[in-house]
Design a protein around this motif. Structure first.
Motif, PDB file in Angstrom:
ATOM      1  N   ARG A 152       0.864  -1.197   0.000  1.00  0.00           N
ATOM      2  CA  ARG A 152       0.000   0.000   0.000  1.00  0.00           C
ATOM      3  C   ARG A 152       0.893   1.238   0.000  1.00  0.00           C
ATOM      4  O   ARG A 152       1.223   1.802   1.053  1.00  0.00           O
ATOM      5  N   GLN A 153       1.319   1.641  -1.190  1.00  0.00           N
ATOM      6  CA  GLN A 153       2.268   2.732  -1.314  1.00  0.00           C
ATOM      7  C   GLN A 153       1.693   4.062  -0.820  1.00  0.00           C
ATOM      8  O   GLN A 153       2.400   4.867  -0.214  1.00  0.00           O
ATOM      9  N   ARG A 154       0.435   4.314  -1.069  1.00  0.00           N
ATOM     10  CA  ARG A 154      -0.150   5.588  -0.648  1.00  0.00           C
ATOM     11  C   ARG A 154      -0.185   5.700   0.868  1.00  0.00           C
ATOM     12  O   ARG A 154       0.110   6.765   1.431  1.00  0.00           O
ATOM     13  N   VAL A 155      -0.546   4.609   1.524  1.00  0.00           N
ATOM     14  CA  VAL A 155      -0.602   4.634   2.989  1.00  0.00           C
ATOM     15  C   VAL A 155       0.792   4.839   3.570  1.00  0.00           C
ATOM     16  O   VAL A 155       1.005   5.660   4.481  1.00  0.00           O
ATOM     17  N   ALA A 157       3.371   6.175   2.054  1.00  0.00           N
ATOM     18  CA  ALA A 157       3.850   7.515   1.709  1.00  0.00           C
ATOM     19  C   ALA A 157       3.261   8.569   2.644  1.00  0.00           C
ATOM     20  O   ALA A 157       3.904   9.582   2.941  1.00  0.00           O
ATOM     21  N   GLY A 158       2.027   8.346   3.116  1.00  0.00           N
ATOM     22  CA  GLY A 158       1.447   9.285   4.068  1.00  0.00           C
ATOM     23  C   GLY A 158       2.075   9.197   5.439  1.00  0.00           C
ATOM     24  O   GLY A 158       2.092  10.178   6.193  1.00  0.00           O
ATOM     25  N   ILE A 159       2.613   8.027   5.784  1.00  0.00           N
ATOM     26  CA  ILE A 159       3.261   7.860   7.092  1.00  0.00           C
ATOM     27  C   ILE A 159       4.725   8.270   7.037  1.00  0.00           C
ATOM     28  O   ILE A 159       5.221   8.955   7.938  1.00  0.00           O
ATOM     29  N   ALA A 166       9.715   4.825   3.607  1.00  0.00           N
ATOM     30  CA  ALA A 166       8.577   4.025   3.153  1.00  0.00           C
ATOM     31  C   ALA A 166       9.013   2.610   2.777  1.00  0.00           C
ATOM     32  O   ALA A 166       8.357   1.619   3.127  1.00  0.00           O
ATOM     33  N   GLY A 167      10.129   2.489   2.066  1.00  0.00           N
ATOM     34  CA  GLY A 167      10.641   1.167   1.727  1.00  0.00           C
ATOM     35  C   GLY A 167      11.059   0.371   2.950  1.00  0.00           C
ATOM     36  O   GLY A 167      10.851  -0.841   3.022  1.00  0.00           O
ATOM     37  N   PHE A 168      11.667   1.060   3.920  1.00  0.00           N
ATOM     38  CA  PHE A 168      12.060   0.380   5.155  1.00  0.00           C
ATOM     39  C   PHE A 168      10.835  -0.124   5.911  1.00  0.00           C
ATOM     40  O   PHE A 168      10.837  -1.246   6.440  1.00  0.00           O
TER      41      PHE A 168
END
Length: 431
Positions: A152-155, A157-159, A166-168
Motif C-alpha cells: 500500500r504505497q499511498r498509505v 507515503a502518508g506515514i 517508506a521502503g524500510f
C-alpha cells in the motif's frame, strides 16, 4: 549376512550395548537397622507389581535380599535401563540396586522395537496433520496479509517522509509478518521446542551479523536518521568535514555535494551524521566580515564611524540587523578595524557582496587618508608616451544590486544535477 550387518550397525549406534551394566547404585537416605524376610518380600512385591504394569519391563526378573535389589533380564533400549534405575531408587526400603540388565542382542527383538517406535511416531504425525495444515494455513494468511499491507504505497507515503523510510517500513512489515506466521504456525503444530531453537539461532545469527556488517549497519542507521531529521535541503550550501558545496542529493549510500568549483563529492552518511555540519543556507540572513588596516597615527574612532557610515550606505547591506565595526588589533605599522554587515542570500551572492563591501570600504578610508603609508619602495622607469597607472584605489562606480546576484550559470549547473532519479531522500520543501 544382512541380519549380522544390521546387528553390528545397531550395536555401533549404542556402544553401551556391548558392555555389561553391572553396577551397584545406592539410594539416598539412611539405611534402617532392622531387616527381615517380611520387608524384603514387601519390597519384592511392590517392585514386581510396578514392573508388571509397564510393558518395557515385563521381561525383567527381581530379587531382594537384605534390601539389596538385583535386576536381571534384557531390554531393547538404553533409555529403558535409565528409567528403571530412577524407578527402583524411589521404592521405600531399597538399600542398593544391583543392575544386571543388558541390552538385547537379538536382532528380531531390536527390529520389533524400532518398528514399534516408528509406528508410534507415525501415528503421532498422522494425528498432528490437521494441526499442521491449520498452522500452515494461518501462517500463509498472515504472510499474504503482510505482503498486501506492505504494497500500500499511498498509505506508507502518508506515514513516511521519503521513499527510503517508506521502503524500510514495507520491508519491516513483511519481516514481521513472516516472524508472526512462523510463531503462530509452530505453536499450532505443537512444536514449541523447535520455535525456541529457531529464535535462539536467529538471535545468535543477528549478533554475529551485527559485528560483521558494523559499517553497513552504521551507514543504514545514519541514512535513516538523516532522512527523518533532514538537516539540509536540496541546493543548500553546507560545509562538513572540511568540504563545502551545494547539496545535490541524499541517497542510501551517501550525500552528493557540488563544490563551488563544479566538482562532485560523495560523503558517506555516517560521516555526515557524526561530523560538525554548517548550513549556510538555512538562515537567509548572513553576516560578512572584512579587515581594514589604517594608519596607526590616525584616530580609530572616526575611522570606525566612517566604516559604519559606508556600510549603511551600501544598498545590499541590510538595515536590520545593523552593521558593526570595532578595533580588532593594533601594531607599530597598522591598526586593524573589523567591519561587518548583514546581507540577504535570497538574490545576493555572499562572496560577491563581501568583496564589493571591502572595495567600497577601502576606497572610503583612502579618500579620508586613513590607509597606512606604503612601506614598499618602487622603482619605475619613465617612458615617453606611457601613462603611469594610478596606485590609489579607484572610485567605485554606481552598481545595481542585481550585479551581486548568484551566478546564473552555476545555478543552472546545480539544477541540472538535481534531476530526480528516484533515489533522492531529501524533501524539497524541508526547511
Amino acid at each position: 549376512m544382512i541380519r549380522a550387518f544390521l546387528l553390528v550397525f545397531l550395536l555401533a549406534l549404542t556402544p553401551a550395548a556391548a558392555q555389561q551394566v553391572d553396577q551397584a547404585e545406592t539410594p539416598t537416605g539412611t539405611i534402617p537397622v532392622n531387616s527381615d524376610r517380611a520387608s524384603d518380600l514387601a519390597i519384592f512385591s511392590r517392585i514386581s507389581s510396578i514392573l508388571a504394569q509397564l510393558p518395557d519391563f515385563d521381561a525383567l526378573r527381581v530379587q531382594v535380599d537384605a534390601g539389596v535389589v538385583t535386576l536381571t533380564g534384557e531390554v531393547t533400549e538404553q533409555e529403558t535401563i535409565d528409567r528403571l534405575r530412577g524407578l527402583i531408587t524411589r521404592v521405600d526400603g531399597v538399600v542398593a540396586i544391583e543392575n544386571k540388565v543388558r541390552l538385547s542382542t537379538d536382532l528380531g527383538t531390536r527390529l520389533d522395537s524400532v518398528r514399534a517406535r516408528f509406528q508410534s511416531r507415525l501415528t503421532q504425525v498422522v494425528a498432528g496433520l490437521p494441526f499442521m495444515g491449520l498452522g500452515l494455513a494461518v501462517g500463509a494468511v498472515i504472510v499474504l496479509l503482510g505482503g498486501w499491507v506492505s504494497r500500500r504505497q499511498r498509505v506508507l507515503a502518508g506515514i513516511a517522509p521519503n521513499p527510503f523510510i517508506a521502503g524500510f517500513l514495507a520491508q519491516a512489515i513483511r519481516l514481521c509478518a513472516w516472524i508472526i506466521a512462523l510463531v503462530v504456525a509452530l505453536d499450532l503444530m505443537g512444536a514449541r521446542a523447535l520455535l525456541g531453537t529457531l529464535l535462539g539461532a536467529a538471535g545468535i545469527f543477528g549478533l554475529s551479523l551485527s559485528f560483521a556488517a558494523r559499517d553497513t549497519i552504521e551507514g543504514f542507521v545514519a541514512t535513516m536518521l538523516l532522512s527523518l531529521r533532514q538537516p539540509f535541503s536540496p541546493n543548500d550550501l553546507i560545509e562538513v568535514a572540511g568540504m563545502r558545496g551545494r547539496v545535490i542529493r541524499l541517497t542510501s549510500r551517501g550525500t552528493t555535494l557540488l563544490t563551488l568549483d563544479g566538482n562532485h563529492i560523495r560523503i558517506p552518511n555516517q560521516i555526515i551524521y557524526k561530523a560538525v555540519l554548517t548550513n549556510y543556507t538555512r538562515n537567509p540572513e548572513r553576516r560578512f566580515m572584512v579587515d581594514l588596516a589604517i594608519d596607526p597615527a590616525a584616530d580609530p574612532g572616526p575611522a570606525r564611524d566612517l566604516a559604519l557610515k559606508t556600510l549603511v550606505a551600501m544598498p545590499f547591506v541590510l538595515a536590520r540587523p545593523e552593521p558593526v565595526a570595532w578595533l580588532d588589533s593594533s601594531g607599530p605599522e597598522y591598526v586593524v578595524i573589523r567591519a561587518g554587515g548583514w546581507v540577504s542570500q535570497d538574490g545576493t551572492d555572499f562572496d560577491l557582496a563581501r568583496g564589493e563591501a571591502f572595495r567600497l570600504l577601502r576606497y572610503a578610508f583612502d579618500s579620508q587618508g586613513y590607509l597606512p603609508p606604503e612601506p614598499v619602495h618602487r622603482i619605475q622607469l619613465e617612458q615617453p608616451g606611457v601613462t603611469r597607472p594610478s596606485l590609489r584605489p579607484v572610485q567605485p562606480v554606481d552598481r545595481r544590486l542585481s550585479e551581486l546576484g548568484p551566478d546564473a550559470a552555476f545555478e543552472e549547473m546545480v539544477e541540472r544535477e538535481r534531476v530526480d532519479d528516484g533515489r533522492d531522500l531529501l524533501s524539497p520543501s524541508a526547511r
